[in-house]
Design a protein around this motif. Structure first.
Motif, PDB file in Angstrom:
ATOM      1  N   ILE A  25       0.861  -1.174   0.000  1.00  0.00           N
ATOM      2  CA  ILE A  25       0.000   0.000   0.000  1.00  0.00           C
ATOM      3  C   ILE A  25       0.903   1.232   0.000  1.00  0.00           C
ATOM      4  CG2 ILE A  25      -1.877   1.221   1.136  1.00  0.00           C
ATOM      5  CD1 ILE A  25      -2.616  -1.571   0.174  1.00  0.00           C
ATOM      6  N   VAL A  26       0.783   2.062  -1.032  1.00  0.00           N
ATOM      7  CA  VAL A  26       1.608   3.258  -1.184  1.00  0.00           C
ATOM      8  C   VAL A  26       0.731   4.480  -0.967  1.00  0.00           C
ATOM      9  CG1 VAL A  26       3.076   4.597  -2.725  1.00  0.00           C
ATOM     10  CG2 VAL A  26       3.167   2.100  -2.783  1.00  0.00           C
ATOM     11  N   ILE A  27       1.138   5.328  -0.022  1.00  0.00           N
ATOM     12  CA  ILE A  27       0.430   6.585   0.243  1.00  0.00           C
ATOM     13  C   ILE A  27       1.233   7.719  -0.393  1.00  0.00           C
ATOM     14  CG2 ILE A  27      -0.460   8.150   2.002  1.00  0.00           C
ATOM     15  CD1 ILE A  27      -0.675   5.805   3.887  1.00  0.00           C
ATOM     16  N   ASP A  28       0.673   8.353  -1.387  1.00  0.00           N
ATOM     17  CA  ASP A  28       1.357   9.375  -2.165  1.00  0.00           C
ATOM     18  C   ASP A  28       0.412  10.588  -2.322  1.00  0.00           C
ATOM     19  OD1 ASP A  28       3.012  10.739  -3.887  1.00  0.00           O
ATOM     20  OD2 ASP A  28       2.470   9.550  -5.663  1.00  0.00           O
ATOM     21  N   LEU A  29       0.534  11.626  -1.495  1.00  0.00           N
ATOM     22  CA  LEU A  29       1.649  12.046  -0.656  1.00  0.00           C
ATOM     23  C   LEU A  29       1.222  12.015   0.810  1.00  0.00           C
ATOM     24  CD1 LEU A  29       2.472  15.107  -2.830  1.00  0.00           C
ATOM     25  CD2 LEU A  29       4.091  13.255  -2.475  1.00  0.00           C
ATOM     26  N   MET A  30       2.185  11.827   1.707  1.00  0.00           N
ATOM     27  CA  MET A  30       1.868  11.680   3.124  1.00  0.00           C
ATOM     28  C   MET A  30       1.479  13.007   3.760  1.00  0.00           C
ATOM     29  SD  MET A  30       1.578   9.047   4.915  1.00  0.00           S
ATOM     30  CE  MET A  30       1.234   8.580   6.604  1.00  0.00           C
ATOM     31  N   GLU A  31       2.113  14.095   3.345  1.00  0.00           N
ATOM     32  CA  GLU A  31       1.779  15.389   3.932  1.00  0.00           C
ATOM     33  C   GLU A  31       0.364  15.825   3.541  1.00  0.00           C
ATOM     34  OE1 GLU A  31       4.819  16.205   0.583  1.00  0.00           O
ATOM     35  OE2 GLU A  31       4.434  14.701   2.123  1.00  0.00           O
ATOM     36  N   ASP A  32      -0.089  15.435   2.358  1.00  0.00           N
ATOM     37  CA  ASP A  32      -1.463  15.744   1.960  1.00  0.00           C
ATOM     38  C   ASP A  32      -2.469  14.964   2.802  1.00  0.00           C
ATOM     39  OD1 ASP A  32      -0.420  17.407   0.084  1.00  0.00           O
ATOM     40  OD2 ASP A  32      -0.781  16.101  -1.630  1.00  0.00           O
ATOM     41  N   LEU A  33      -2.116  13.719   3.124  1.00  0.00           N
ATOM     42  CA  LEU A  33      -3.008  12.910   3.967  1.00  0.00           C
ATOM     43  C   LEU A  33      -3.108  13.493   5.370  1.00  0.00           C
ATOM     44  CD1 LEU A  33      -4.698  10.288   3.987  1.00  0.00           C
ATOM     45  CD2 LEU A  33      -2.684   9.126   4.891  1.00  0.00           C
TER      46      LEU A  33
END
Length: 561
Positions: A316-324
């Protein structure tokens, strides 16, 4: 971590008193994943204060020094900062306090307990005392430069004077401690003590308390079997990858198999893995307009993965973390109709955002899949004491969230493009680069490619570790193109007399190299002959027969010369 953490500063100061200034610097800077101007400022303070403390200890030149002495008995464990033993056998116990709150420590029973239990171990304790090292808490003004601030800081710290304060032994502190231990051992209920217990305060409660309690407050803990686990080679570590724009962060993760991309910025045109957008959704139902926030979509994904993974995703890739993280913040403010976190009472807003985000990431981690965070790069320039400027690199996210996320991954890496336009992946930790991990990589950096990273990951782990069972299944897929090429060569036995055929059989591993090195025009002409459709073999043979013998004669003549 804060640059003025009392625990880190105190430990570094003890290290300096025991081993010198260089050891103090290394101990302090190694405690942080990234060095900033704040850390340099705190080190400047310690470098000024360390000689002053040594001047106090110089009064005990003929005595024996024992730093960080462990006090271990059946009912007590402690560590004395310094025990000074005189030639006559009497000892003095000293504790270092890097603080301005002298009166609070004078009422503490710490040194009284040290004396009581050290005498049980055979020491002859005659004196007790604290060495108070004053703290300087001035901050940089908006109107002054960093150079002006550090000059003013040096002047203020130079005025401070450490002080040795003796205390008298009182055995009532020992009796009070022993009675308190008996009360704790006899207790059957453990209510929260918000007035005196730091961890019981809701604002400062540590995160791990939430992890072992359910909604009713009951502790959930199941002990594993007392059996050692076998070492296994981890080829799917949890990763935090950050880099500047257009370096290839998402493209790198797209090279892996069974990947689900949770994308927040919409830049998915150049990847082939399945993508699930994490963004706000606006729907119109009749006259009503309903908005579904991005964080709600993310929570639905986590809940779905917790129940079942029907598509058999492995990563599972979260792109981008700062946006999340920003989506979580927006969700909390929308839920309570806040304009900012400060609208919550006594830090409630910040605490709720942190708790909501941390719990969701912990739930995703508990699913058991490989988790990869992707972030953009943030550059900062720090000025060292000698005036030189050093550029630091870190993910584009706040420090508290970064500290939490680093604890949930196995390795944090930075990707970049060098002057030769090569895309590289940094593996080893650097002082000015936010990163690190649990692997002992043998190389500093590798190309930003899947195969190069996997090979470096294998070399970084013990050879006796067991490899995962899923790895051998991928080998036949890589051998298929080679077998196809072999069958093509066997189907064309019409030209066995050419010497180039013998070179191919002697060097089968260099079949792809002629495309890059381009040794001769012959090497380029031969694949074209092999790829010629059936029925057209006669035409290229008649057109190429005349020039080929001439070229061969020229080259053979050159070789003979």
């Amino acid at each position: 971590m804060d640059a003025n953490s009392p625990l880190i500063l105190g430990h570094a100061l003890h290290k300096g008193l025991e081993s010198g200034e260089k050891a103090m610097e290394q101990d302090y800077f190694d405690s942080y994943p990234l060095i900033t101007n704040d850390q340099v400022n705190e080190m400047m303070k310690l470098q000024i204060l360390l000689p002053k403390v040594n001047d106090i200890l110089d009064n005990f030149k003929d005595c024996k020094f024992q730093h960080e002495y462990p006090i271990i008995t059946k009912d007590f464990i402690g560590f004395a900062d310094l025990i000074i033993t005189a030639p006559d056998g009497t000892s003095t116990v000293i504790d270092f306090k890097y603080s301005n709150h002298v009166e609070n420590y004078l009422e503490s029973g710490q040194l009284h307990l040290y004396k009581y239990y050290l005498e049980k171990l055979g020491f002859n304790i005659k004196h007790l005392g604290y060495i108070f090292i004053p703290k300087t808490g001035i901050k940089q003004k908006q109107t002054e430069s960093l150079y002006q601030f550090r000059k003013r800081l040096t002047e203020e710290v130079s005025k401070s004077k450490p002080e040795l304060v003796p205390i008298k032994y009182d055995d009532m502190n020992v009796l009070y401690f022993q009675n308190t231990i008996k009360e704790i051992e006899a207790a059957t209920e453990y209510p929260k003590n918000v007035d005196h217990c730091f961890s019981c305060m809701p604002r400062f409660a540590p995160n791990y308390l939430n992890a072992i309690q359910d909604e009713k407050g009951e502790i959930l803990m199941q002990l594993p079997k007392n059996v050692r686990r076998k070492k296994q080679m981890d080829l799917k570590p949890d990763i935090w990858l950050y880099a500047d724009s257009y370096v290839g962060k998402t493209t790198f993760m797209d090279q892996f198999d069974d990947v689900l991309m949770l994308n927040t910025d919409g830049n998915t045109d150049n990847i082939t893995s399945p993508v699930l957008p994490i963004q706000d959704e606006v729907k119109k139902e009749g006259r009503m307009t309903k908005r579904k926030l991005a964080w709600e979509t993310f929570l639905e994904v986590v809940q779905t993965l917790e129940v079942s993974n029907t598509e058999h995703y492995q990563t599972i890739v979260i792109d981008l973390m700062e946006d999340l993280r920003e989506a979580c913040r927006t969700y909390i403010m929308d839920k309570f109709n806040w304009e900012h976190e400060s609208d919550g009472n006594y830090g409630k807003g910040w605490s709720m955002v942190t708790k909501e985000f941390d719990n969701a990431i912990k739930r995703l981690k508990a699913v058991g899949l490989q988790i990869v965070y992707i972030s953009r790069e943030l550059r900062n320039d720090i000025t060292l004491r000698n005036g030189s400027v050093r550029t630091t690199f870190q993910p584009n996210i706040d420090s508290k969230t970064a500290n939490f996320l680093t604890g949930t991954v196995d390795i944090t890496m930075r990707a970049y493009v060098n002057d030769s336009d090569e895309h590289l992946l940094m593996l080893q930790k650097q002082p000015n680069i936010f990163g690190g991990g649990r692997f002992n990589f043998k190389v500093k950096e590798v190309p930003l490619e899947k195969d190069a990273f996997i090979e470096a990951l294998k070399d970084a782990q013990p050879k006796d570790a067991e490899r995962p069972k899923t790895k051998p299944e991928q080998k036949p897929l890589q051998e298929q193109p080679e077998s196809a090429e072999d069958t093509n060569e066997e189907d064309e036995p019409e030209k066995p007399t050419r010497r180039r055929r013998t070179k191919k059989t002697e060097e089968p591993t260099e079949e792809e190299k002629p495309k890059r090195k381009r040794r001769s025009r012959k090497a380029e002409s031969e694949p074209e002959d092999e790829m010629t459709p059936p029925g057209e073999d006669d035409e290229p043979e008649t057109t190429e027969e005349a020039p080929k013998p001439r070229r061969r004669r020229r080259r053979t003549a050159r070789k003979e010369d």
